[in-house]
Write a protein that holds these residues in place. Sequence first.
Motif, PDB file in Angstrom:
ATOM      1  N   TYR A  51     -50.730 140.664 -57.748  1.00 59.97           N
ATOM      2  CA  TYR A  51     -50.792 139.251 -58.099  1.00 59.97           C
ATOM      3  C   TYR A  51     -51.802 138.555 -57.196  1.00 59.97           C
ATOM      4  CZ  TYR A  51     -46.468 140.256 -60.571  1.00 59.97           C
ATOM      5  OH  TYR A  51     -45.537 140.787 -61.422  1.00 59.97           O
ATOM      6  N   LEU A  52     -52.636 137.733 -57.800  1.00 64.51           N
ATOM      7  CA  LEU A  52     -53.652 136.967 -57.087  1.00 64.51           C
ATOM      8  C   LEU A  52     -53.404 135.492 -57.358  1.00 64.51           C
ATOM      9  CD1 LEU A  52     -56.629 139.199 -58.237  1.00 64.51           C
ATOM     10  CD2 LEU A  52     -55.507 139.259 -55.994  1.00 64.51           C
ATOM     11  N   PHE A  53     -53.838 134.643 -56.433  1.00 63.37           N
ATOM     12  CA  PHE A  53     -53.547 133.215 -56.545  1.00 63.37           C
ATOM     13  C   PHE A  53     -54.746 132.370 -56.156  1.00 63.37           C
ATOM     14  CE2 PHE A  53     -49.609 135.389 -55.765  1.00 63.37           C
ATOM     15  CZ  PHE A  53     -48.707 134.764 -56.614  1.00 63.37           C
ATOM     16  N   ALA A  54     -54.800 131.186 -56.734  1.00 63.99           N
ATOM     17  CA  ALA A  54     -55.686 130.109 -56.299  1.00 63.99           C
ATOM     18  C   ALA A  54     -54.807 128.876 -56.172  1.00 63.99           C
ATOM     19  CB  ALA A  54     -56.810 129.887 -57.300  1.00 63.99           C
ATOM     20  N   PHE A  55     -54.828 128.267 -55.010  1.00 70.01           N
ATOM     21  CA  PHE A  55     -54.043 127.060 -54.757  1.00 70.01           C
ATOM     22  C   PHE A  55     -54.995 125.891 -54.569  1.00 70.01           C
ATOM     23  CE2 PHE A  55     -51.533 130.606 -53.196  1.00 70.01           C
ATOM     24  CZ  PHE A  55     -50.297 130.359 -53.752  1.00 70.01           C
ATOM     25  N   ALA A  56     -54.712 124.778 -55.215  1.00 73.72           N
ATOM     26  CA  ALA A  56     -55.492 123.553 -55.058  1.00 73.72           C
ATOM     27  C   ALA A  56     -54.735 122.647 -54.098  1.00 73.72           C
ATOM     28  CB  ALA A  56     -55.674 122.861 -56.408  1.00 73.72           C
ATOM     29  N   GLY A  64     -51.637 122.062 -57.068  1.00 68.82           N
ATOM     30  CA  GLY A  64     -51.828 122.899 -58.235  1.00 68.82           C
ATOM     31  C   GLY A  64     -51.990 124.343 -57.820  1.00 68.82           C
ATOM     32  N   TYR A  65     -51.756 125.229 -58.767  1.00 69.06           N
ATOM     33  CA  TYR A  65     -51.951 126.645 -58.474  1.00 69.06           C
ATOM     34  C   TYR A  65     -52.169 127.409 -59.765  1.00 69.06           C
ATOM     35  CZ  TYR A  65     -47.782 128.925 -60.268  1.00 69.06           C
ATOM     36  OH  TYR A  65     -46.845 129.467 -61.113  1.00 69.06           O
ATOM     37  N   ALA A  66     -52.772 128.581 -59.610  1.00 66.48           N
ATOM     38  CA  ALA A  66     -52.929 129.527 -60.710  1.00 66.48           C
ATOM     39  C   ALA A  66     -52.593 130.910 -60.174  1.00 66.48           C
ATOM     40  CB  ALA A  66     -54.340 129.502 -61.256  1.00 66.48           C
ATOM     41  N   ILE A  75     -58.911 148.648 -67.099  1.00 71.78           N
ATOM     42  CA  ILE A  75     -59.989 148.566 -66.122  1.00 71.78           C
ATOM     43  C   ILE A  75     -60.776 147.304 -66.429  1.00 71.78           C
ATOM     44  CG2 ILE A  75     -62.098 149.647 -65.239  1.00 71.78           C
ATOM     45  CD1 ILE A  75     -60.842 152.358 -66.001  1.00 71.78           C
ATOM     46  N   GLY A  76     -60.597 146.311 -65.584  1.00 68.12           N
ATOM     47  CA  GLY A  76     -61.355 145.075 -65.726  1.00 68.12           C
ATOM     48  C   GLY A  76     -60.787 144.030 -66.665  1.00 68.12           C
ATOM     49  N   SER A  77     -59.589 144.242 -67.172  1.00 68.92           N
ATOM     50  CA  SER A  77     -58.921 143.227 -67.994  1.00 68.92           C
ATOM     51  C   SER A  77     -57.935 142.468 -67.111  1.00 68.92           C
ATOM     52  CB  SER A  77     -58.174 143.871 -69.165  1.00 68.92           C
ATOM     53  OG  SER A  77     -59.074 144.448 -70.075  1.00 68.92           O
ATOM     54  N   TYR A  78     -58.040 141.160 -67.107  1.00 66.54           N
ATOM     55  CA  TYR A  78     -57.195 140.323 -66.256  1.00 66.54           C
ATOM     56  C   TYR A  78     -56.341 139.393 -67.096  1.00 66.54           C
ATOM     57  CZ  TYR A  78     -59.504 141.870 -62.025  1.00 66.54           C
ATOM     58  OH  TYR A  78     -59.957 142.641 -60.983  1.00 66.54           O
ATOM     59  N   ASP A  79     -55.147 139.150 -66.603  1.00 63.66           N
ATOM     60  CA  ASP A  79     -54.223 138.201 -67.207  1.00 63.66           C
ATOM     61  C   ASP A  79     -54.125 136.974 -66.313  1.00 63.66           C
ATOM     62  OD1 ASP A  79     -52.804 138.107 -69.577  1.00 63.66           O
ATOM     63  OD2 ASP A  79     -51.437 139.716 -69.003  1.00 63.66           O
ATOM     64  N   PHE A  80     -54.189 135.813 -66.937  1.00 59.25           N
ATOM     65  CA  PHE A  80     -53.974 134.537 -66.262  1.00 59.25           C
ATOM     66  C   PHE A  80     -52.507 134.210 -66.518  1.00 59.25           C
ATOM     67  CE2 PHE A  80     -54.126 130.035 -65.627  1.00 59.25           C
ATOM     68  CZ  PHE A  80     -55.288 129.734 -64.923  1.00 59.25           C
ATOM     69  N   TYR A  81     -51.660 134.432 -65.519  1.00 57.78           N
ATOM     70  CA  TYR A  81     -50.213 134.369 -65.728  1.00 57.78           C
ATOM     71  C   TYR A  81     -49.654 132.947 -65.795  1.00 57.78           C
ATOM     72  CZ  TYR A  81     -50.436 139.297 -64.341  1.00 57.78           C
ATOM     73  OH  TYR A  81     -50.739 140.616 -64.254  1.00 57.78           O
ATOM     74  N   TRP A  82     -49.982 132.137 -64.811  1.00 56.01           N
ATOM     75  CA  TRP A  82     -49.365 130.818 -64.688  1.00 56.01           C
ATOM     76  C   TRP A  82     -50.368 129.828 -64.127  1.00 56.01           C
ATOM     77  CZ3 TRP A  82     -44.245 130.490 -66.119  1.00 56.01           C
ATOM     78  CH2 TRP A  82     -43.520 131.679 -66.148  1.00 56.01           C
ATOM     79  N   MET A  83     -50.200 128.581 -64.513  1.00 59.45           N
ATOM     80  CA  MET A  83     -50.933 127.486 -63.880  1.00 59.45           C
ATOM     81  C   MET A  83     -50.062 126.243 -63.967  1.00 59.45           C
ATOM     82  SD  MET A  83     -54.750 125.869 -64.432  1.00 59.45           S
ATOM     83  CE  MET A  83     -54.544 125.347 -66.123  1.00 59.45           C
ATOM     84  N   ALA A  84     -50.062 125.481 -62.896  1.00 62.99           N
ATOM     85  CA  ALA A  84     -49.359 124.199 -62.887  1.00 62.99           C
ATOM     86  C   ALA A  84     -50.141 123.237 -62.005  1.00 62.99           C
ATOM     87  CB  ALA A  84     -47.934 124.355 -62.358  1.00 62.99           C
ATOM     88  N   GLN A  92     -57.275 115.279 -64.304  1.00 60.88           N
ATOM     89  CA  GLN A  92     -58.292 114.821 -63.357  1.00 60.88           C
ATOM     90  C   GLN A  92     -59.186 115.956 -62.863  1.00 60.88           C
ATOM     91  OE1 GLN A  92     -56.949 111.914 -60.451  1.00 60.88           O
ATOM     92  NE2 GLN A  92     -55.067 111.616 -61.610  1.00 60.88           N
ATOM     93  N   GLY A  93     -59.173 117.080 -63.564  1.00 59.86           N
ATOM     94  CA  GLY A  93     -60.093 118.160 -63.237  1.00 59.86           C
ATOM     95  C   GLY A  93     -59.538 119.270 -62.364  1.00 59.86           C
ATOM     96  N   ILE A  94     -58.293 119.146 -61.910  1.00 61.04           N
ATOM     97  CA  ILE A  94     -57.727 120.182 -61.047  1.00 61.04           C
ATOM     98  C   ILE A  94     -57.504 121.468 -61.825  1.00 61.04           C
ATOM     99  CG2 ILE A  94     -55.751 120.825 -59.594  1.00 61.04           C
ATOM    100  CD1 ILE A  94     -55.517 117.795 -58.912  1.00 61.04           C
ATOM    101  N   GLY A  95     -57.005 121.367 -63.042  1.00 63.25           N
ATOM    102  CA  GLY A  95     -56.813 122.554 -63.876  1.00 63.25           C
ATOM    103  C   GLY A  95     -58.132 123.272 -64.113  1.00 63.25           C
ATOM    104  N   LYS A  96     -59.167 122.522 -64.431  1.00 65.62           N
ATOM    105  CA  LYS A  96     -60.496 123.107 -64.648  1.00 65.62           C
ATOM    106  C   LYS A  96     -60.989 123.798 -63.376  1.00 65.62           C
ATOM    107  CE  LYS A  96     -65.140 121.952 -66.179  1.00 65.62           C
ATOM    108  NZ  LYS A  96     -66.036 120.914 -66.666  1.00 65.62           N
ATOM    109  N   THR A  97     -60.776 123.178 -62.235  1.00 63.98           N
ATOM    110  CA  THR A  97     -61.169 123.767 -60.955  1.00 63.98           C
ATOM    111  C   THR A  97     -60.435 125.087 -60.718  1.00 63.98           C
ATOM    112  OG1 THR A  97     -61.673 121.613 -59.999  1.00 63.98           O
ATOM    113  CG2 THR A  97     -61.180 123.386 -58.440  1.00 63.98           C
ATOM    114  N   LEU A  98     -59.146 125.118 -61.044  1.00 63.17           N
ATOM    115  CA  LEU A  98     -58.375 126.352 -60.859  1.00 63.17           C
ATOM    116  C   LEU A  98     -58.835 127.456 -61.810  1.00 63.17           C
ATOM    117  CD1 LEU A  98     -54.852 124.774 -60.341  1.00 63.17           C
ATOM    118  CD2 LEU A  98     -56.111 126.146 -58.659  1.00 63.17           C
ATOM    119  N   VAL A  99     -59.047 127.115 -63.076  1.00 61.37           N
ATOM    120  CA  VAL A  99     -59.516 128.120 -64.032  1.00 61.37           C
ATOM    121  C   VAL A  99     -60.863 128.674 -63.582  1.00 61.37           C
ATOM    122  CG1 VAL A  99     -60.251 128.555 -66.412  1.00 61.37           C
ATOM    123  CG2 VAL A  99     -58.216 127.163 -65.981  1.00 61.37           C
ATOM    124  N   LYS A 100     -61.763 127.812 -63.141  1.00 58.14           N
ATOM    125  CA  LYS A 100     -63.084 128.245 -62.672  1.00 58.14           C
ATOM    126  C   LYS A 100     -62.945 129.145 -61.442  1.00 58.14           C
ATOM    127  CE  LYS A 100     -67.661 127.997 -62.578  1.00 58.14           C
ATOM    128  NZ  LYS A 100     -68.077 129.359 -62.373  1.00 58.14           N
TER     129      LYS A 100
END
Length: 160
Positions: A51-56, A64-66, A75-84, A92-100
Amino acid sequence: MMDIKLRRTVTKADEENIRELTAGTGFFRDDEIPVAVSLVTDTLRDPSSGYLFAFAELDGKTVGYAAYGEIPGTIGSYDFYWMAVQKDLQGQGIGKTLVKAVEDDVIARNGRHLYITTSDMELYKPTRGLYEKMGYVRAATLPDYFIPGDDRVIYRKIFR
């Protein structure tokens, strides 16, 4: 413009951060919240959990987090499990920042593509719109997946 800082390191405090974020959005059912938290718990217990994470963070507070990871058996297929994102900061752009941030990391790991699953319920229309604006294409719809009347929508973005 908000001064959002990204963090990737998981801390013990993130269990409660994610519990509060997911509960506070109005997007997650009560039974989903412990599942979201369990990804952090599993990662703290075993950093090689996958599991990997990005926290805003804003002013030192997690707003926020993803969570994402390479899909086992691929091999090389990733799942985006959760975002809040904190409810009063949505749109206000936080979701976009996390996806990026997730995309950038997947690309750096030589990921081929990223899959994002969401609901087809009206509540999730802005979420689906975000993904579509960011170049995700609807790859599949699974009828009545989550509960009767709540279809699972799978988006995909190809990187290479």
